[in-house]
Design a protein around this motif. Structure first.
Motif, short mmCIF file in Angstrom:
data_model
loop_
_atom_site.label_atom_id
_atom_site.label_comp_id
_atom_site.label_asym_id
_atom_site.label_seq_id
_atom_site.Cartn_x
_atom_site.Cartn_y
_atom_site.Cartn_z
N UNK A 11 94.56 -20.46 -45.52
CA UNK A 11 94.16 -19.32 -44.70
C UNK A 11 93.47 -18.25 -45.54
N UNK A 12 93.89 -18.12 -46.78
CA UNK A 12 93.27 -17.14 -47.67
C UNK A 12 91.84 -17.54 -48.04
N UNK A 13 91.53 -18.83 -47.94
CA UNK A 13 90.19 -19.32 -48.29
C UNK A 13 89.28 -19.48 -47.08
N UNK A 14 89.79 -19.23 -45.90
CA UNK A 14 89.03 -19.45 -44.68
C UNK A 14 87.85 -18.49 -44.55
N UNK A 15 86.68 -19.02 -44.19
CA UNK A 15 85.51 -18.18 -43.94
C UNK A 15 85.62 -17.47 -42.59
N UNK A 16 86.33 -18.10 -41.66
CA UNK A 16 86.50 -17.56 -40.30
C UNK A 16 87.98 -17.63 -39.94
N UNK A 17 88.76 -16.61 -40.31
CA UNK A 17 90.22 -16.64 -40.12
C UNK A 17 90.68 -16.87 -38.68
N UNK A 28 92.75 -20.29 -34.72
CA UNK A 28 93.33 -19.83 -33.45
C UNK A 28 92.52 -20.39 -32.29
N UNK A 29 91.18 -20.30 -32.41
CA UNK A 29 90.32 -20.85 -31.37
C UNK A 29 90.50 -22.37 -31.27
N UNK A 30 90.67 -23.02 -32.42
CA UNK A 30 90.82 -24.47 -32.43
C UNK A 30 92.09 -24.90 -31.70
N UNK A 31 93.21 -24.24 -32.03
CA UNK A 31 94.48 -24.57 -31.39
C UNK A 31 94.41 -24.27 -29.89
N UNK A 32 93.79 -23.14 -29.54
CA UNK A 32 93.70 -22.74 -28.13
C UNK A 32 92.83 -23.71 -27.33
N UNK A 33 91.62 -23.95 -27.82
CA UNK A 33 90.69 -24.83 -27.11
C UNK A 33 91.22 -26.26 -27.10
N UNK A 60 86.95 -28.64 -44.70
CA UNK A 60 88.23 -29.18 -45.16
C UNK A 60 89.31 -28.10 -45.07
N UNK A 61 88.94 -26.86 -45.41
CA UNK A 61 89.89 -25.75 -45.36
C UNK A 61 90.40 -25.55 -43.93
N UNK A 62 89.48 -25.51 -42.98
CA UNK A 62 89.87 -25.28 -41.59
C UNK A 62 90.69 -26.43 -41.04
N UNK A 119 96.30 -32.24 -30.40
CA UNK A 119 95.51 -33.07 -31.31
C UNK A 119 93.99 -32.82 -31.22
N UNK A 120 93.42 -32.56 -30.03
CA UNK A 120 91.98 -32.27 -29.98
C UNK A 120 91.57 -31.06 -30.82
N UNK A 121 92.54 -30.24 -31.22
CA UNK A 121 92.25 -29.07 -32.06
C UNK A 121 91.56 -29.47 -33.36
N UNK A 122 91.86 -30.68 -33.84
CA UNK A 122 91.26 -31.14 -35.10
C UNK A 122 89.76 -31.35 -34.98
N UNK A 123 89.26 -31.52 -33.76
CA UNK A 123 87.83 -31.73 -33.56
C UNK A 123 87.03 -30.43 -33.58
N UNK A 124 87.69 -29.32 -33.26
CA UNK A 124 86.97 -28.06 -33.10
C UNK A 124 86.32 -27.58 -34.40
N UNK A 125 87.02 -27.56 -35.56
CA UNK A 125 86.35 -27.15 -36.80
C UNK A 125 85.17 -28.06 -37.16
N UNK A 126 85.33 -29.36 -36.91
CA UNK A 126 84.24 -30.30 -37.21
C UNK A 126 83.01 -29.97 -36.37
N UNK A 127 83.21 -29.78 -35.06
CA UNK A 127 82.10 -29.44 -34.16
C UNK A 127 81.48 -28.11 -34.56
N UNK A 128 82.33 -27.14 -34.90
CA UNK A 128 81.85 -25.81 -35.28
C UNK A 128 80.91 -25.88 -36.48
N UNK A 129 81.31 -26.62 -37.52
CA UNK A 129 80.50 -26.67 -38.73
C UNK A 129 79.26 -27.56 -38.57
N UNK A 130 79.35 -28.54 -37.70
CA UNK A 130 78.15 -29.33 -37.40
C UNK A 130 77.09 -28.44 -36.71
#
Length: 240
Positions: free
Chosen positions: A53-59, A63-68, A193-195, A223-234
């Motif tokens: 969390x300390x290394x996250x570019x978007x803290x 939260x958005x990933x878990x929610x969505x 990887x951080x997210x 479990x779909x939360x794991x897809x959100x950071x991937x989609x975001x960075x793509x």
């Protein structure tokens, strides 16, 4: 790649051992294994999430990933589907064992974390592409294999032979990152990887709470939360 093969083999060996001795373990010791496993999940989840969390570019991204992800999982009733499959499995076996949720917990423990993500990438980038037994780049995967050997034995002692299905999942997961390194040279971007580690840590923590009977957060629905950071960075890579 040798490290990935060894890591996969340790899950099979540990899982087989745990499943074999399972029938000889009394209920009170199985309860002790469950409690220990739940506590370990909580510690591992916190350890995966907090340092990143300390290394996250978007803290707020986690939260958005878990929610969505939770909304998507709830919409498709992923947890309910698993529960119904569990009920059918228990009916056939004549027992009460939340085996499929145990399998999901095992897969999360095996795949989420620096060792299982960075290890295959460094393995490919090494001079022998990870096929030398004494290759320093394989250290991550050898360490991961040792941890998974113990974890798989405990999980299989609790949930049975179904835990061996996590082995091919781990192989495909690490093989994917090995292939990414082959295609792109450096593998998954560090921010992604951080997210993923933060979101994965939350999911492992959620599994621990459920195992201990503190709170069932319907981890499968998350479990779909794991897809959100991937989609975001793509998307971020395409527009920037």
């Amino acid at each position: 790649m040798l490290g990935t093969l060894l890591n996969t083999a340790t899950i099979i060996v540990g899982g087989a051992f745990g499943a074999i001795v399972r029938s000889g373990i009394s209920e009170k010791y199985k309860k002790a294994l469950f409690d220990g496993l739940g506590l370990c999940c909580i510690v591992l989840g916190i350890n995966a999430a907090l340092p990143n969390m300390a290394k996250s570019e978007f803290p707020v991204l986690f939260i958005l990933s878990i929610t969505i992800g939770g909304v998507i999982g709830t919409k498709f009733d992923l947890s309910g589907r698993i529960d119904r499959m569990n009920a059918k499995l228990n009916e056939k076996q004549g027992n009460e064992n939340n085996a499929l949720n145990g399998l999901v917990t095992g897969i999360l423990l095996y795949t989420i974390g620096t060792f299982s993500i960075i290890g295959p990438v460094l393995s490919y980038l090494s001079p022998s592409h990870g096929w030398a037994f004494n290759e320093p780049a394989n250290t991550f995967l050898y360490t991961n294999a040792t941890l998974d050997l113990v974890t798989s034995a405990v999980l299989a002692a609790s949930y049975g032979w179904i835990m061996l299905l996590a082995a091919p999942v781990l192989f495909c997961w690490q093989g994917m990152f090995y292939l990414i390194a082959y295609m792109f040279g450096s593998g998954m971007p560090e921010p992604m990887r951080t997210e993923l580690s933060i979101v994965g840590g939350v999911l492992i923590l959620s599994s621990g709470l459920a195992i201990l009977g503190i709170k069932d957060c319907k981890t499968v629905n998350l479990l779909p939360s794991l897809l959100i950071p991937v989609i975001f960075y793509i998307i971020k890579g395409l527009i920037m």
